[in-house]
Design an enzyme around this catalytic site. Structure first.
Site, PDB file in Angstrom:
ATOM      1  N   LYS A  21       0.914  -1.095   0.084  1.00  0.00           N
ATOM      2  CA  LYS A  21       0.116  -0.062  -0.096  1.00  0.00           C
ATOM      3  C   LYS A  21       0.806   1.248   0.153  1.00  0.00           C
ATOM      4  O   LYS A  21       0.657   2.326  -0.860  1.00  0.00           O
ATOM      5  CB  LYS A  21      -0.993  -0.087   1.401  1.00  0.00           C
ATOM      6  CG  LYS A  21      -1.635  -1.334   1.393  1.00  0.00           C
ATOM      7  CD  LYS A  21      -2.564  -1.110   2.602  1.00  0.00           C
ATOM      8  CE  LYS A  21      -1.927  -0.928   3.819  1.00  0.00           C
ATOM      9  NZ  LYS A  21      -1.158  -2.150   4.196  1.00  0.00           N
ATOM     10  N   ARG A  51      -8.930   1.391   9.319  1.00  0.00           N
ATOM     11  CA  ARG A  51      -8.510  -0.169   9.678  1.00  0.00           C
ATOM     12  C   ARG A  51      -9.598  -0.937  10.650  1.00  0.00           C
ATOM     13  O   ARG A  51      -9.470  -2.110  10.851  1.00  0.00           O
ATOM     14  CB  ARG A  51      -7.136  -0.149  10.519  1.00  0.00           C
ATOM     15  CG  ARG A  51      -6.267  -1.284  10.111  1.00  0.00           C
ATOM     16  CD  ARG A  51      -4.980  -0.498   9.688  1.00  0.00           C
ATOM     17  NE  ARG A  51      -3.805  -1.041   9.993  1.00  0.00           N
ATOM     18  CZ  ARG A  51      -2.678  -0.648   9.562  1.00  0.00           C
ATOM     19  NH1 ARG A  51      -2.628   0.504   8.761  1.00  0.00           N
ATOM     20  NH2 ARG A  51      -1.430  -0.872  10.002  1.00  0.00           N
ATOM     21  N   ARG A  96      12.091  -5.533   4.197  1.00  0.00           N
ATOM     22  CA  ARG A  96      11.764  -3.880   4.022  1.00  0.00           C
ATOM     23  C   ARG A  96      12.958  -3.304   4.703  1.00  0.00           C
ATOM     24  O   ARG A  96      13.208  -3.580   5.921  1.00  0.00           O
ATOM     25  CB  ARG A  96      10.155  -3.943   4.688  1.00  0.00           C
ATOM     26  CG  ARG A  96       9.912  -2.024   4.676  1.00  0.00           C
ATOM     27  CD  ARG A  96       8.622  -1.867   4.932  1.00  0.00           C
ATOM     28  NE  ARG A  96       7.859  -2.380   5.960  1.00  0.00           N
ATOM     29  CZ  ARG A  96       6.703  -2.607   6.218  1.00  0.00           C
ATOM     30  NH1 ARG A  96       5.968  -1.947   5.310  1.00  0.00           N
ATOM     31  NH2 ARG A  96       6.182  -3.215   7.382  1.00  0.00           N
ATOM     32  N   ARG A 154      12.086  -1.473  10.564  1.00  0.00           N
ATOM     33  CA  ARG A 154      11.102  -1.187  11.591  1.00  0.00           C
ATOM     34  C   ARG A 154      10.954  -2.158  12.414  1.00  0.00           C
ATOM     35  O   ARG A 154      11.229  -3.212  12.259  1.00  0.00           O
ATOM     36  CB  ARG A 154       9.827  -0.979  10.748  1.00  0.00           C
ATOM     37  CG  ARG A 154       9.424   0.445  10.135  1.00  0.00           C
ATOM     38  CD  ARG A 154       8.307   0.194   9.336  1.00  0.00           C
ATOM     39  NE  ARG A 154       7.154  -0.225  10.074  1.00  0.00           N
ATOM     40  CZ  ARG A 154       5.978  -0.472   9.337  1.00  0.00           C
ATOM     41  NH1 ARG A 154       5.713   0.248   8.208  1.00  0.00           N
ATOM     42  NH2 ARG A 154       4.626  -1.042   9.714  1.00  0.00           N
ATOM     43  N   ARG A 201       0.325  -9.041  13.812  1.00  0.00           N
ATOM     44  CA  ARG A 201      -0.161  -7.965  12.779  1.00  0.00           C
ATOM     45  C   ARG A 201      -1.056  -8.637  11.742  1.00  0.00           C
ATOM     46  O   ARG A 201      -2.292  -8.373  11.296  1.00  0.00           O
ATOM     47  CB  ARG A 201       1.171  -7.230  11.960  1.00  0.00           C
ATOM     48  CG  ARG A 201       1.624  -6.175  12.963  1.00  0.00           C
ATOM     49  CD  ARG A 201       2.985  -5.888  12.230  1.00  0.00           C
ATOM     50  NE  ARG A 201       2.889  -4.955  10.975  1.00  0.00           N
ATOM     51  CZ  ARG A 201       3.843  -4.859  10.359  1.00  0.00           C
ATOM     52  NH1 ARG A 201       5.180  -5.097  10.658  1.00  0.00           N
ATOM     53  NH2 ARG A 201       3.877  -3.969   9.141  1.00  0.00           N
TER      54      ARG A 201
END
Ligand code: AP5
Length: 221
Positions: free
Chosen positions: A16, A91, A130, A163, A174
């Protein structure tokens, strides 16, 4: 094209943010990423940042009223007539309802909702690789979308970091949080029309082309 007001929905790591950055610069839209806003609040040590920290580190959602207030304020700071992409917000169904009411008060409407679809296995691979720029929040991936120089942002030369919530343990929470609290939004928005799914398993350029097609077609309706 009239100003687009988009929602990017989808599980963590489905791309996203990557696509929001691309589309925003291509179409002159503003990306409003709930995760980036919360990370900035934390960096600045604000009350909101301190409140959000434990939820973010655990991979659960910060309270609905906190994030809704932050995101509506972000919309209020935009110049009149500027289009935007809500990346990672709403969300929960409660957030979606609060957003709908907030936009109605401002005489605004979401033009398109894009739902990024990606299998869990691929999500985990992408999240583990990431890296994010400390300065401008541009996103890379050591395996799939590497920077030109390892550890440095192509756009601003900033340092790349991993992160804290991008660990295997937090990713499973998550994903569970997504399934329990965010996936019901697929039904919520399908019933309202202007809802489109995107195959996020394709390469980033192919996903970008698909997103652009949906947004262009929607703008003609
Ligand atoms: P947030 O930062 O929003 O995290 P997220 O939704 O879990 O989304 P991600 O940032 O993990 O993924 P993404 O879909 O943007 O993927 P990306 O483009 O980076 O939220 C963090 C936390 O903040 C939450 O856990 C919660 O605590 C809190 N929060 C945020 N919003 C909230 C809300 N509304 N309510 C309550 N709490 C909230 O891509 C992932 C990786 O894949 C990257 O490395 C990228 O380079 C790579 N990649 C992207 N596209 C491709 C492709 N096509 N092919 C190969 N690799 C790709």
């Amino acid at each position: 094209m009239p100003a687009a007001r988009l929602i990017f929905l989808g599980p963590p790591g489905s791309g996203k943010g990557t696509q929001a950055q691309r589309l925003a610069s291509r179409l002159g839209l503003v990306q409003l990423s709930s995760g980036d806003v919360l990370r900035k609040e934390r960096q600045e040590g604000s009350a909101i940042g301190r409140q959000a920290a434990s939820y973010m580190d655990a991979g659960t959602l910060v309270p609905d009223d906190v994030i809704t207030g932050v995101m509506l304020s972000g919309i209020d700071r935009l110049q009149a007539g500027v289009g935007f992409i809500l990346d990672g917000f709403p969300r929960t169904v409660a957030q979606a309802e609060a957003l709908e009411a907030g936009l109605r008060q401002r005489q605004l409407k979401i033009t398109t909702v894009l739902d990024f679809r990606l299998a869990d296995e691929e999500i985990i691979n992408r999240i583990i690789g990431r890296r994010v720029c400390k300065a401008c929040a541009a996103t890379y991936n050591v395996s799939f979308l590497p920077p030109k120089v390892a550890g440095k942002c192509d756009k601003c030369g900033g340092e790349l970091f991993q992160r804290k919530d991008d660990s295997r343990e937090v990713i499973s929470t998550r994903l569970e949080t997504y399934r329990d609290q965010t996936a019901p939004l697929i039904d919520f928005y399908s019933r309202r029309g202007q809802f489109h799914s995107v195959d996020a398993a394709l390469g980033a350029d192919a996903v970008e082309a698909a997103v652009l097609r949906v947004v262009e077609v929607a703008s003609r309706c």
